[in-house]
Design a protein around this motif. Structure first.
Motif, PDB file in Angstrom:
ATOM      1  N   PRO A 212       0.752  -1.321  -0.015  1.00 41.27           N
ATOM      2  CA  PRO A 212      -0.119  -0.165   0.071  1.00 41.27           C
ATOM      3  C   PRO A 212       0.926   1.291  -0.174  1.00 41.27           C
ATOM      4  CG  PRO A 212      -0.610  -1.510   1.842  1.00 41.27           C
ATOM      5  CD  PRO A 212       0.688  -1.988   1.198  1.00 41.27           C
ATOM      6  N   GLY A 213       2.043   1.301   0.586  1.00 42.12           N
ATOM      7  CA  GLY A 213       2.778   2.633   0.846  1.00 42.12           C
ATOM      8  C   GLY A 213       4.088   2.234   0.976  1.00 42.12           C
ATOM      9  N   MET A 214       4.759   3.353   1.800  1.00 42.52           N
ATOM     10  CA  MET A 214       6.349   3.167   2.387  1.00 42.52           C
ATOM     11  C   MET A 214       6.615   3.821   3.270  1.00 42.52           C
ATOM     12  SD  MET A 214       7.888   5.725  -0.704  1.00 42.52           S
ATOM     13  CE  MET A 214       9.481   5.858   0.272  1.00 42.52           C
ATOM     14  N   THR A 215       7.601   3.448   4.052  1.00 44.24           N
ATOM     15  CA  THR A 215       8.231   3.957   5.209  1.00 44.24           C
ATOM     16  C   THR A 215       9.452   4.928   4.979  1.00 44.24           C
ATOM     17  OG1 THR A 215       9.583   2.148   6.180  1.00 44.24           O
ATOM     18  CG2 THR A 215       7.286   2.085   6.729  1.00 44.24           C
ATOM     19  N   LYS A 216       9.541   5.788   5.518  1.00 41.59           N
ATOM     20  CA  LYS A 216      10.913   6.728   5.534  1.00 41.59           C
ATOM     21  C   LYS A 216      11.414   6.636   6.964  1.00 41.59           C
ATOM     22  CE  LYS A 216      11.005   9.604   1.508  1.00 41.59           C
ATOM     23  NZ  LYS A 216      11.024  10.993   0.886  1.00 41.59           N
ATOM     24  N   VAL A 217      12.631   6.159   7.415  1.00 38.10           N
ATOM     25  CA  VAL A 217      13.110   6.223   8.799  1.00 38.10           C
ATOM     26  C   VAL A 217      13.459   7.974   8.754  1.00 38.10           C
ATOM     27  CG1 VAL A 217      14.865   5.502  10.265  1.00 38.10           C
ATOM     28  CG2 VAL A 217      13.890   3.947   8.676  1.00 38.10           C
ATOM     29  N   LEU A 218      12.788   8.535  10.001  1.00 34.38           N
ATOM     30  CA  LEU A 218      13.440   9.896  10.112  1.00 34.38           C
ATOM     31  C   LEU A 218      14.417   9.625  11.183  1.00 34.38           C
ATOM     32  CD1 LEU A 218       9.918  11.557  10.609  1.00 34.38           C
ATOM     33  CD2 LEU A 218      11.216  11.511   8.571  1.00 34.38           C
ATOM     34  N   ARG A 219      14.329   8.827  12.053  1.00 32.93           N
ATOM     35  CA  ARG A 219      15.511   8.781  13.351  1.00 32.93           C
ATOM     36  C   ARG A 219      15.773   7.235  13.382  1.00 32.93           C
ATOM     37  NH1 ARG A 219      14.130  12.582  16.468  1.00 32.93           N
ATOM     38  NH2 ARG A 219      12.542  11.342  17.520  1.00 32.93           N
ATOM     39  N   SER A 220      17.097   6.675  12.909  1.00 33.41           N
ATOM     40  CA  SER A 220      17.306   5.524  13.206  1.00 33.41           C
ATOM     41  C   SER A 220      17.650   4.967  14.655  1.00 33.41           C
ATOM     42  CB  SER A 220      18.481   4.964  12.162  1.00 33.41           C
ATOM     43  OG  SER A 220      18.146   5.352  10.863  1.00 33.41           O
ATOM     44  N   GLN A 221      17.561   3.616  14.712  1.00 34.04           N
ATOM     45  CA  GLN A 221      17.834   2.999  15.944  1.00 34.04           C
ATOM     46  C   GLN A 221      19.257   2.046  15.592  1.00 34.04           C
ATOM     47  OE1 GLN A 221      16.692   3.255  19.432  1.00 34.04           O
ATOM     48  NE2 GLN A 221      15.148   4.800  18.372  1.00 34.04           N
ATOM     49  N   PRO A 222      20.087   1.815  16.638  1.00 36.85           N
ATOM     50  CA  PRO A 222      21.372   0.865  16.302  1.00 36.85           C
ATOM     51  C   PRO A 222      20.589  -0.333  15.650  1.00 36.85           C
ATOM     52  CG  PRO A 222      21.572   2.147  18.390  1.00 36.85           C
ATOM     53  CD  PRO A 222      20.162   2.225  17.883  1.00 36.85           C
ATOM     54  N   ASN A 223      21.363  -0.795  14.566  1.00 37.31           N
ATOM     55  CA  ASN A 223      21.128  -2.158  14.139  1.00 37.31           C
ATOM     56  C   ASN A 223      19.718  -2.688  14.172  1.00 37.31           C
ATOM     57  OD1 ASN A 223      23.847  -2.361  14.125  1.00 37.31           O
ATOM     58  ND2 ASN A 223      23.949  -3.560  15.964  1.00 37.31           N
ATOM     59  N   THR A 224      18.790  -1.535  13.668  1.00 37.67           N
ATOM     60  CA  THR A 224      17.371  -2.024  13.375  1.00 37.67           C
ATOM     61  C   THR A 224      16.710  -0.921  12.616  1.00 37.67           C
ATOM     62  OG1 THR A 224      15.458  -2.442  14.464  1.00 37.67           O
ATOM     63  CG2 THR A 224      16.520  -0.771  15.652  1.00 37.67           C
ATOM     64  N   ASN A 225      15.532  -1.422  11.808  1.00 38.16           N
ATOM     65  CA  ASN A 225      14.978  -0.297  11.054  1.00 38.16           C
ATOM     66  C   ASN A 225      13.898   0.181  11.785  1.00 38.16           C
ATOM     67  OD1 ASN A 225      13.352  -2.694  10.937  1.00 38.16           O
ATOM     68  ND2 ASN A 225      12.492  -2.094   8.778  1.00 38.16           N
ATOM     69  N   THR A 226      13.450  -0.427  13.016  1.00 38.11           N
ATOM     70  CA  THR A 226      12.499   0.153  13.833  1.00 38.11           C
ATOM     71  C   THR A 226      13.106   1.443  14.476  1.00 38.11           C
ATOM     72  OG1 THR A 226      11.742  -2.065  14.399  1.00 38.11           O
ATOM     73  CG2 THR A 226      10.783  -0.196  15.807  1.00 38.11           C
ATOM     74  N   GLY A 227      12.510   2.560  13.758  1.00 37.58           N
ATOM     75  CA  GLY A 227      13.001   3.836  14.522  1.00 37.58           C
ATOM     76  C   GLY A 227      11.580   4.774  14.081  1.00 37.58           C
ATOM     77  N   PHE A 228      11.968   5.944  14.614  1.00 36.53           N
ATOM     78  CA  PHE A 228      11.004   7.072  14.539  1.00 36.53           C
ATOM     79  C   PHE A 228      10.890   7.198  13.062  1.00 36.53           C
ATOM     80  CE2 PHE A 228       9.966  11.870  14.283  1.00 36.53           C
ATOM     81  CZ  PHE A 228       8.752  11.699  14.782  1.00 36.53           C
ATOM     82  N   LEU A 229       9.538   7.099  12.229  1.00 41.06           N
ATOM     83  CA  LEU A 229       9.231   7.058  10.787  1.00 41.06           C
ATOM     84  C   LEU A 229       8.110   7.738  10.543  1.00 41.06           C
ATOM     85  CD1 LEU A 229       6.994   4.732  10.430  1.00 41.06           C
ATOM     86  CD2 LEU A 229       9.012   3.282  11.189  1.00 41.06           C
ATOM     87  N   GLU A 230       8.004   7.929   9.148  1.00 39.79           N
ATOM     88  CA  GLU A 230       6.768   8.488   8.501  1.00 39.79           C
ATOM     89  C   GLU A 230       6.522   7.346   7.498  1.00 39.79           C
ATOM     90  OE1 GLU A 230       7.347  12.006   6.440  1.00 39.79           O
ATOM     91  OE2 GLU A 230       9.133  11.384   5.196  1.00 39.79           O
ATOM     92  N   TYR A 231       5.121   7.298   7.274  1.00 44.16           N
ATOM     93  CA  TYR A 231       4.569   6.371   6.287  1.00 44.16           C
ATOM     94  C   TYR A 231       3.668   6.817   5.511  1.00 44.16           C
ATOM     95  CZ  TYR A 231       2.349   2.300   4.445  1.00 44.16           C
ATOM     96  OH  TYR A 231       1.720   1.213   3.641  1.00 44.16           O
ATOM     97  N   GLY A 232       3.480   6.869   4.331  1.00 44.97           N
ATOM     98  CA  GLY A 232       2.514   7.374   3.392  1.00 44.97           C
ATOM     99  C   GLY A 232       2.559   6.599   1.782  1.00 44.97           C
ATOM    100  N   PRO A 233       1.618   6.987   0.939  1.00 43.32           N
ATOM    101  CA  PRO A 233       1.758   6.618  -0.320  1.00 43.32           C
ATOM    102  C   PRO A 233       3.165   6.275  -0.936  1.00 43.32           C
ATOM    103  CG  PRO A 233       0.133   8.141  -0.190  1.00 43.32           C
ATOM    104  CD  PRO A 233       1.036   8.323   1.184  1.00 43.32           C
ATOM    105  N   ILE A 234       3.311   5.468  -1.840  1.00 44.67           N
ATOM    106  CA  ILE A 234       4.599   5.109  -2.686  1.00 44.67           C
ATOM    107  C   ILE A 234       5.079   6.445  -3.459  1.00 44.67           C
ATOM    108  CG2 ILE A 234       5.900   3.938  -4.286  1.00 44.67           C
ATOM    109  CD1 ILE A 234       3.912   1.520  -3.247  1.00 44.67           C
TER     110      ILE A 234
END
Length: 369
Positions: A212-234
């Protein structure tokens, strides 16, 4: 034992499964939560949407438990929230598929190969998807250029995220290898402009793929893609890579929830990172944007019409509040900056107005000796 509509299987004490439980529970599905690691006080189990929780001591117990459960009149749907779960289910799929609708590849044992990161790179390359060069160790050690990044072949084996280390020179690489017993390979470290992710659901062995859409990581966490992010249309820039990704996933003949990760270099070249053949830890952002992928998967498995669940996602900002606030405690992020981001956040990984107790249970468990 009651007849549960969906079994959600998580690898441990993590918000990944919590997001799935809420996505299903809000739509009226009864959920049985199964966790690995004997965490009987697993904070996810405190969700009001969990009808029953069963904690297994180790992944090797899972297939026996599933076969032991009292049979019901219909096949029950399973959602995997961990790599080790997807692998285990597929390794026992010939027997389990007689009673359950499983995520994975239709051939028993084949997920082990598909989940090998070197296989991912090879298969994605067939569809014109760029990936950083791979150096296998120890045979390619003298070919490695720096900076580089180390990775395990299988996220379900070895140290997983702990095996991801950036080495700036040969001395750092040698030091890492000297204390690491896992099988790892090495790739060039790409200086990124942004990190993006496409979370989706693959149906009918890859014949129908929903992203449905895509995430962009706004602030990364060490060794993971789980960070502060935004999600919306591709965004238009990524539409071609999404179509190529769908072709690659069709070759995998995979059914289930998934995510596929990329980084965009400072030269605007897009590089493939990996595919997660299970529900992604960030997937709650898709649900909160208005597209319920777990419900789509369940409806499709039960031969129900899922098309009413398809819509253009809203643009939202999502915060993994505990991990993000840890950066403040570590003095890597100012409280003022964090609080400003908190105010513009639309959804959280752990806190939910309709299901508050897991948020507080997590804190209680951390404070409890």
């Amino acid at each position: 034992m009651e007849d549960y509509d969906v079994l959600v299987i998580g690898g441990g004490n993590h918000h990944n499964a919590l997001g799935v439980v809420r996505a299903l529970g809000r739509c009226g599905y009864r959920v049985e939560l199964i966790t690995i690691g004997n965490l009987r006080k697993n904070y996810i189990a405190s969700s009001k949407y969990v009808c029953r929780h069963y904690a297994l001591g180790a992944i090797k117990e899972l297939s026996a438990y599933l076969l032991y459960r009292k049979p019901v009149n219909k096949k029950e749907v399973i959602i995997s929230c961990a790599d080790i779960v997807t692998e285990h289910l597929n390794n026992h799929s010939d027997r389990l598929s007689q009673r359950y609708i499983l995520p994975g590849n239709p051939f028993q044992g084949h997920m082990l190969d598909l989940m090998d990161k070197t296989t991912m790179v090879g298969m994605s390359a067939l569809h014109g998807i760029n990936a950083p060069q791979i150096w296998k160790l120890p045979e390619d050690i003298d070919k490695v250029t720096f900076p580089c990044i180390t990775k395990s072949y299988l996220s379900s084996h070895g140290g997983g995220k702990a095996d991801i280390v950036v080495c700036r020179n040969r001395e750092q690489l040698d030091a890492f290898l000297a204390v690491n017993s896992d099988e790892v390979f090495v790739q060039p470290y790409i200086e990124k402009k942004e990190e993006v992710q496409f979370i989706g659901c693959s149906l009918n062995g890859g014949k129908d793929i929903i992203i449905p859409g895509m995430t962009k990581v706004l602030r990364s966490q060490p060794n993971t893609n789980t960070g502060f992010l935004e999600y919306g249309p591709i965004e238009p820039f990524y539409r071609d890579i999404v179509e190529r990704s769908k072709a690659y996933l069709r070759d995998c003949a995979y059914s289930g929830l998934f995510s596929i990760e990329f980084i965009r270099g400072i030269d605007d070249k897009v590089w493939f990172l990996e595919t997660n053949f299970r529900n992604d830890g960030n997937a709650i952002c898709v649900t909160e944007s208005g597209v319920n992928l777990p419900v789509i998967w369940v409806k499709a498995c039960l031969n129900e019409d899922y098309h009413s669940e398809l819509r253009t996602p809203k643009h939202i900002v999502v915060m993994p509040e505990y991990q993000d606030f840890k950066l403040v405690l570590q003095r890597k992020l100012s409280f003022t900056r964090w609080f400003g981001d908190l105010r513009r956040t639309d959804a959280f990984m752990d806190y939910a107005k309709d299901d508050k107790w897991p948020f507080f249970q997590f804190i209680i468990d951390k404070l409890r000796p």
